[in-house]
Design an enzyme around this catalytic site. Structure first.
Site, mmCIF file in Angstrom:
data_model
loop_
_atom_site.group_PDB
_atom_site.id
_atom_site.type_symbol
_atom_site.label_atom_id
_atom_site.label_comp_id
_atom_site.label_asym_id
_atom_site.label_seq_id
_atom_site.Cartn_x
_atom_site.Cartn_y
_atom_site.Cartn_z
ATOM 1 N N ILE A 1 0.867 -1.163 0.000
ATOM 2 C CA ILE A 1 0.000 0.000 0.000
ATOM 3 C C ILE A 1 0.913 1.224 0.000
ATOM 4 C CG2 ILE A 1 -2.023 -1.065 1.055
ATOM 5 C CD1 ILE A 1 -1.180 -0.064 3.733
ATOM 6 N N ASP A 2 0.397 2.327 -0.474
ATOM 7 C CA ASP A 2 1.223 3.526 -0.618
ATOM 8 C C ASP A 2 1.770 4.013 0.720
ATOM 9 O OD1 ASP A 2 0.591 3.499 -3.322
ATOM 10 O OD2 ASP A 2 -1.112 4.863 -3.062
#
Length: 305
Positions: free
Chosen positions: A137-138
């Site tokens: 995930i970012d």
């Protein structure tokens, strides 16, 4: 050495494998062709040529030699662990933490923390820089994320990701009021032809992408939503919501440049993750509570109503 694996989907059928890999990675076609000549590219465990044309469900494995030795050090960084056993570990990643080391972020990452906590017992399929990392995930997205401790667990979880059978629900706050109660965005996502660091809705060199969303709360000029991924393309929720006129609050890349509330990134939280356990074969589901910044923002917007 890094081993990258992919599962060809229906829309990839007939595409040259070097073109496909250049689209899915940051590796040039010329380098992919050289790696193919060195028998470092296999399809269904067989060596192929760089002009090989993909078939649906082809299992692709590309071995990328290390450019130079890199030592990733374990670091004693606190982890919010939601679940752990001998095969997998599930954590609640804080906003601002990078998942794995890369140029400019060689320390302070989730991988550094996992190496310390797991005493080096992480899968090696994704190479030296990404041990144990099955999905990402970012940096500025918080929430639930799983990692694999063994290669067998990694392969089992990766196959679920490829088949889109893993449950992934995100909570987000977006600009403007969404008229409908729920909806589905079915638009292909690929590299932005004008900026390779960004993704975009495009028919060229793209992949099928589907996001389901529903309204959780209406907050005047903003909407609190749940977005469930059917596919998992890079920046999928951010790109899809922007495409229908509802960019994420705090998203400086795909949203408006002048953002209110001085957020440190997009208001996006990976709330729920569910998967089949690689050993027990039982379905497991985990939920990460909303971070404090997200809760404060919600309370502030509710008070303004």
């Amino acid at each position: 050495m890094e081993i990258l694996t992919f599962l060809a989907e229906q829309e990839d059928k007939g595409k040259r494998i070097d073109v496909f890999l250049a689209e899915q990675t940051e590796i040039s076609r010329s380098r992919i062709q050289k790696l193919t000549e060195k028998e470092l590219l296999q399809v269904n465990d067989k060596n192929i040529k760089s002009n090989y044309k993909l078939r649906e469900n082809d299992f692709i494995k590309l071995t990328v030699p290390d450019a130079e030795p890199v030592e990733i050090l374990p670091e004693k960084i606190p982890l919010d662990i939601l679940y752990e056993d001998t095969e997998v570990i599930v954590v609640n990643k804080p906003q601002g933490m990078v998942v794995h080391p890369a140029a400019g972020h060689m320390t302070g990452t989730l991988v550094n923390a996992l190496l310390y906590h797991c005493e080096g017992q992480l899968s090696g399929i994704n190479g030296m820089l990404r041990p144990g990392i099955v999905h990402r995930i970012d940096k500025d997205t918080s929430g639930v994320l799983m990692a694999a401790k063994t290669d067998k667990a990694h392969q089992f979880l990766s196959l679920q990701l490829a088949k889109h059978s893993i449950t992934r629900k995100y909570h987000a706050i977006v600009f403007h009021g969404i008229k409908e109660e729920q909806g589905t965005i079915n638009k292909p996502i690929g590299r932005n032809p004008q900026d390779r660091k960004k993704m975009a809705i495009t028919e060229k060199n793209s992949r099928h992408a589907v996001t389901h969303y529903r309204v959780l709360e209406r907050l005047g000029n903003y909407t609190y939503i749940e977005a469930q991924l059917e596919t998992g393309r890079t920046h999928q929720i951010r790109v899809h919501m922007t495409s229908i006129g509802h960019p994420l609050l705090g998203d400086m890349i795909y949203g408006v440049k002048k953002q209110p509330f001085s957020l440190q990134g997009q208001a996006l939280h990976a709330k729920v993750l569910g998967f089949i356990h690689p050993t027990t074969k039982e379905y497991m589901e985990f939920e990460a509570p909303l971070p404090e910044y997200f809760l404060k923002l919600l309370r502030f917007l509710e008070r303004k109503l």
